[in-house]
Design a protein around this motif. Structure first.
Motif, PDB file in Angstrom:
ATOM      1  N   LEU A 222      -3.706  -2.278   7.793  1.00  0.00           N
ATOM      2  CA  LEU A 222      -4.322  -3.029   8.886  1.00  0.00           C
ATOM      3  C   LEU A 222      -5.720  -2.490   9.198  1.00  0.00           C
ATOM      4  O   LEU A 222      -6.664  -3.261   9.418  1.00  0.00           O
ATOM      5  N   GLN A 225      -8.214  -3.558   6.640  1.00  0.00           N
ATOM      6  CA  GLN A 225      -8.634  -4.941   6.869  1.00  0.00           C
ATOM      7  C   GLN A 225      -9.588  -5.042   8.047  1.00  0.00           C
ATOM      8  O   GLN A 225     -10.577  -5.785   7.996  1.00  0.00           O
ATOM      9  N   TYR A 226      -9.307  -4.308   9.126  1.00  0.00           N
ATOM     10  CA  TYR A 226     -10.206  -4.314  10.277  1.00  0.00           C
ATOM     11  C   TYR A 226     -11.612  -3.890   9.876  1.00  0.00           C
ATOM     12  O   TYR A 226     -12.607  -4.474  10.330  1.00  0.00           O
ATOM     13  N   GLU A 303       1.410  -0.659  19.612  1.00  0.00           N
ATOM     14  CA  GLU A 303       1.148   0.201  18.459  1.00  0.00           C
ATOM     15  C   GLU A 303       2.080   1.403  18.469  1.00  0.00           C
ATOM     16  O   GLU A 303       2.532   1.856  19.518  1.00  0.00           O
ATOM     17  N   SER A 326       1.976   0.302  10.687  1.00  0.00           N
ATOM     18  CA  SER A 326       1.718  -1.135  10.729  1.00  0.00           C
ATOM     19  C   SER A 326       2.847  -1.817  11.500  1.00  0.00           C
ATOM     20  O   SER A 326       3.898  -1.223  11.757  1.00  0.00           O
ATOM     21  N   LYS A 327       2.651  -3.074  11.852  1.00  0.00           N
ATOM     22  CA  LYS A 327       3.701  -3.804  12.564  1.00  0.00           C
ATOM     23  C   LYS A 327       4.947  -3.948  11.699  1.00  0.00           C
ATOM     24  O   LYS A 327       6.076  -3.890  12.206  1.00  0.00           O
TER      25      LYS A 327
END
Length: 389
Positions: A222, A225-226, A303, A326-327
């Motif tokens: 994540l 990607q951010y 988070e 991550s989620k």
């Protein structure tokens, strides 16, 4: 002997000062300063050059990953400064195997005592291994819903993926150009204002040696990607009221207030980690220091982090390194925790989570744990889901 009160219940930055952040692109680095340095605990990086490291945990379990370095912990028992620091640089650690296409290092244990006052451990991998092994044995009751594999081998081989810090856009440049304060012992790293990592070491000298090791740590996909999607952070400007500045004393007070406001706000930005309830596990006691790993209180709506810490017997934080889950990682361990809490009973767990059995089975399928259930249960859930479309 370590009692429960010696284990971290939450993370506090007591004894550390949060300094104003520095920004490069989407990366915000918040320095952490320590004004009282004792020097009776030191950390040193030991580099490894192999493509793959295999760590033997016990006779039937191994941990495999790319491990660029370990940390060597040295301490004294009487509070005096650590002496002859650096002699451990040339110590052999594990066995090396070189093949035509890959080099491998074989190691024994995540944490290994090398002498009376010296300990080697593998940073972040210690926390990740604990995360992967949570509820690893699977059902302890032979419920008929589970597959023969799950009843025989538990979860089997668990795999999680992550990204090396060098691939987080802007992080390498940020670490290269940002100022290191004279009393700096750590950082909070944000990517697009999401807390990526917290890192604390005992002394400023240790931090300067380990500053670039953040590039060798691993981070969640994540955050990768951010960093690609965002090229800047949110604007956060503070200013002084010039009408109230009449002399140097007024200016000094105004700057101190501004720094305090910054520290408070940046601490608020990290509230997903700081002050959160933790589930901690003692790993090793080294004199008056306790090495432990932890996971936040598994709230799937916010988070979550795993990490490692070293605290003194009086509770002071000397070392901290964290990894943001991550989620999907959170969902996986959350569902496992709920199953374990209800003795791996599918119906009881589904009811507690407000699902039918079939809905809960589909949740397990979606997070990659469908193989734990027998084919009949999985097919019934899929059939019912198709019938509702």
């Amino acid at each position: 002997m370590v009692s429960k009160r010696n284990l971290l219940a939450d993370i506090s930055l007591k004894g550390l000062e949060i300094a104003p952040s520095q920004v490069w692109g989407s990366v915000r680095i918040v320095p952490l300063l320590r004004h009282q340095v004792r020097n009776d605990l030191r950390l040193l990086r030991r580099r490894y050059d192999e493509d793959l490291t295999i760590i033997s945990l016990d006779k039937e379990m191994n941990y495999c990953s790319y491990v660029p370095h370990g940390l060597v912990l040295s301490w004294t028992d009487n509070g005096s400064p650590v002496g002859t620091y650096g002699g451990q640089l040339f110590k052999t650690d594990g066995k090396q195997l070189n093949h035509s296409c890959v080099s491998v290092r074989l190691m024994h244990r995540m944490v290994k005592r090398e002498s009376h006052n010296q300990l080697r451990f593998l940073p972040l991998h210690l926390a990740m291994e604990g995360f992967l092994s949570m509820f690893f044995s699977g059902p302890d009751i032979a419920w008929r819903e589970y597959s023969k594999y799950a009843l025989s081998y538990g979860l089997g081989s668990r795999v999680e993926s992550s990204v090396l810090g060098r691939y987080i856009a802007g992080l390498e440049d940020a670490l290269r150009v940002f100022e290191i304060h004279s009393q700096q012992v750590g950082v909070l790293v944000f990517v697009a204002e999401a807390l990526a990592s917290a890192f604390v070491v005992p002394t400023p000298e240790d931090y300067r040696l380990l500053h670039n090791s953040l590039l060798e740590d691993f981070y969640g996909e994540l955050l990768y990607q951010y960093a690609l999607l965002h090229d800047t952070t949110f604007p956060m400007n503070v200013s002084l009221d010039e009408s109230k500045i009449n002399n140097l004393q007024d200016l000094r007070v105004a700057v101190e207030n501004m720094r305090a406001d910054w520290a408070s706000f940046q601490g608020f930005m990290a509230e997903g980690l700081l002050g959160r309830s933790l589930n901690s596990q003692k790993v090793y006691t080294a004199g008056s220091f306790i090495l432990q790993r932890f996971i936040t209180d598994l709230n799937p709506k916010t988070e979550n982090h795993i990490g490692e810490a070293i605290i003194r017997d009086n509770g002071e934080l000397e070392y901290l390194k964290t990894y943001r889950l991550s989620k999907m990682q959170t969902r996986r361990v959350y569902l496992l925790s709920q199953l374990a809490k209800h003795n791996w009973n599918l119906d009881a767990t589904a009811s507690k989570l407000g699902h039918t059995r079939e809905e809960f089975v589909l949740r397990l399928e979606n997070v990659g744990f469908g193989y734990l259930l027998n084919a009949e249960i999985r097919q019934a859930a899929l059939k019912k889901a198709k019938g509702k479309r």
